[in-house]
Write a protein that holds these residues in place. Sequence first.
Motif, PDB file in Angstrom:
ATOM      1  N   UNK A  52       8.046   5.860  -9.263  1.00 36.95           N
ATOM      2  CA  UNK A  52       7.975   4.410  -9.451  1.00 36.95           C
ATOM      3  C   UNK A  52       7.209   4.081 -10.736  1.00 36.95           C
ATOM      4  N   UNK A  53       7.777   3.215 -11.552  1.00 40.14           N
ATOM      5  CA  UNK A  53       7.142   2.870 -12.819  1.00 40.14           C
ATOM      6  C   UNK A  53       7.608   1.467 -13.232  1.00 40.14           C
ATOM      7  N   UNK A  81      -3.310  -3.115 -11.480  1.00 44.69           N
ATOM      8  CA  UNK A  81      -2.205  -3.434 -12.386  1.00 44.69           C
ATOM      9  C   UNK A  81      -0.853  -3.177 -11.724  1.00 44.69           C
ATOM     10  N   UNK A  82      -0.771  -2.111 -10.958  1.00 46.49           N
ATOM     11  CA  UNK A  82       0.500  -1.664 -10.399  1.00 46.49           C
ATOM     12  C   UNK A  82       1.120  -2.694  -9.458  1.00 46.49           C
ATOM     13  N   UNK A  83       0.332  -3.244  -8.534  1.00 45.77           N
ATOM     14  CA  UNK A  83       0.913  -4.142  -7.545  1.00 45.77           C
ATOM     15  C   UNK A  83       1.422  -5.449  -8.153  1.00 45.77           C
ATOM     16  N   UNK A 108       2.580  -5.696 -11.174  1.00 46.34           N
ATOM     17  CA  UNK A 108       3.778  -5.233 -11.879  1.00 46.34           C
ATOM     18  C   UNK A 108       4.946  -5.063 -10.912  1.00 46.34           C
ATOM     19  N   UNK A 109       4.669  -4.438  -9.771  1.00 40.34           N
ATOM     20  CA  UNK A 109       5.724  -4.180  -8.789  1.00 40.34           C
ATOM     21  C   UNK A 109       6.281  -5.471  -8.218  1.00 40.34           C
ATOM     22  N   UNK A 110       5.397  -6.448  -7.971  1.00 39.21           N
ATOM     23  CA  UNK A 110       5.837  -7.717  -7.397  1.00 39.21           C
ATOM     24  C   UNK A 110       6.680  -8.519  -8.376  1.00 39.21           C
ATOM     25  N   UNK A 111       6.154  -8.727  -9.587  1.00 39.77           N
ATOM     26  CA  UNK A 111       6.815  -9.633 -10.519  1.00 39.77           C
ATOM     27  C   UNK A 111       7.973  -8.983 -11.276  1.00 39.77           C
ATOM     28  N   UNK A 112       8.106  -7.667 -11.179  1.00 38.06           N
ATOM     29  CA  UNK A 112       9.289  -7.007 -11.733  1.00 38.06           C
ATOM     30  C   UNK A 112      10.389  -6.865 -10.688  1.00 38.06           C
ATOM     31  N   UNK A 113      10.033  -7.078  -9.410  1.00 41.66           N
ATOM     32  CA  UNK A 113      10.986  -6.878  -8.325  1.00 41.66           C
ATOM     33  C   UNK A 113      11.055  -5.454  -7.830  1.00 41.66           C
ATOM     34  N   UNK A 114      10.287  -4.537  -8.435  1.00 41.91           N
ATOM     35  CA  UNK A 114      10.368  -3.127  -8.052  1.00 41.91           C
ATOM     36  C   UNK A 114       9.826  -2.889  -6.641  1.00 41.91           C
ATOM     37  N   UNK A 128       0.823  -1.211   0.000  1.00 45.11           N
ATOM     38  CA  UNK A 128       0.000   0.000   0.000  1.00 45.11           C
ATOM     39  C   UNK A 128       0.859   1.265   0.000  1.00 45.11           C
ATOM     40  N   UNK A 129       2.012   1.189   0.654  1.00 43.24           N
ATOM     41  CA  UNK A 129       2.914   2.349   0.637  1.00 43.24           C
ATOM     42  C   UNK A 129       3.465   2.569  -0.770  1.00 43.24           C
ATOM     43  N   UNK A 130       3.770   1.479  -1.449  1.00 48.36           N
ATOM     44  CA  UNK A 130       4.256   1.572  -2.827  1.00 48.36           C
ATOM     45  C   UNK A 130       3.227   2.290  -3.700  1.00 48.36           C
ATOM     46  N   UNK A 131       1.961   1.869  -3.596  1.00 49.42           N
ATOM     47  CA  UNK A 131       0.902   2.515  -4.378  1.00 49.42           C
ATOM     48  C   UNK A 131       0.788   4.001  -4.017  1.00 49.42           C
TER      49      UNK A 131
END
Length: 371
Positions: free
Chosen positions: A281-282, A345-347, A349-355, A261-264
């Motif tokens: 973040x992108x 979509x963002x979460x 993306x963030x998880x599976x990209x490692x971001x 949630x902080x990432x979002x």
Amino acid sequence: MKTFRRLPGFLRTLHRTRRRLPGPPRLLTHIVTFACNARCIMCDSWKMSAKGDLETGEIDSIFSQLPRMDAVRLTGGEPFVRKDFLEIAHLAQRHLSPFFLHVTTNGFLTDRIVRFCEERDKSIPLQLLVSVDGTKEKHNYVRGRESAWDSVMRTLAALAPRRKELRLTLGVNQTVVDADGAEEYRRLHSVLSELDGVHHHFVMAYDASATYNLEREKDVAPSEIGQFSTFGEFPREVLEDLVAQVERDLAELPPAMRLAKRYYLRGLAARLLGNGKAGIPNPKCVALHSHLRLYPEGSVPTCHFNSRTVGNLRRQSFREVWYGDKIEKQRDWVRRCPGCWAECEVLPNALYSGDLIKDPLRPRAMEHTGG
């Protein structure tokens, strides 16, 4: 043990994502129907036809072809308007063996929702996310029903004391559509604090969605990095105050949930309050890679902001769609997309990209505002 057995697959997914290589999906988002018993001001789902939704036998056949998933999201429309929703959930767990099942609901159909939580297969935990967009007057306005507030609070009151018994994580998702909704955040947070263990989440309503749009085969994705157009108008000071309050309240969430949630929130604050594109973040998008979306009638769209489809699992095999020629054109589109900031979509993306793992090294959300 289940987590460790799947770790090599997750590492392979990170490698593929970084190199933009397709692989088997690891997250399924299945919109089981567009039918909805709400009349939300920011969504056209309730105006869309529910004719032709996949029957449970067809869903059984489709799920049996899919690889195991880390998570399965079942959503709508309003998923509980389907009387066979319990069976759909059982099929997802039986065939896809996810770590958890995630279900979103407007909470109107209290008896049906409670019965689902009681009768479901509890071998896999359930994350139930209930939509509440403010206190009574505001929520009823946004959801377009005078009974919306009373119904959803009845559902929350029935489930909150039984979370452990039902193996249930219970959350409220507040979609903020305008400045009044932002002011409602504190009021709703206070109300929810009276319900034991109900997490309060915030998302910002964006101005357009391809998924919940009466037009099909539509592309409404951002045209540049950092672009985010809100549904309503927000004075800067209202946004700054809202972001600061949500940031403080994140401390109440469990660690993994707080990280996500902080990432979002940081990405949202950077887009709405920051200056320039540096440090925004992108993450690389995993649509049509690690993330498979399935529409109610069996078609496979590109992503939330692009409803162009690459095939239909009612008429084609999963292998034919996922590894066929048609999907490559849309995968190229995904690779060129400058990136969105819809949480759904963002979460992934963030998880599976490692971001998501890199995010704690970034400045906090309010540092994007100069506050």
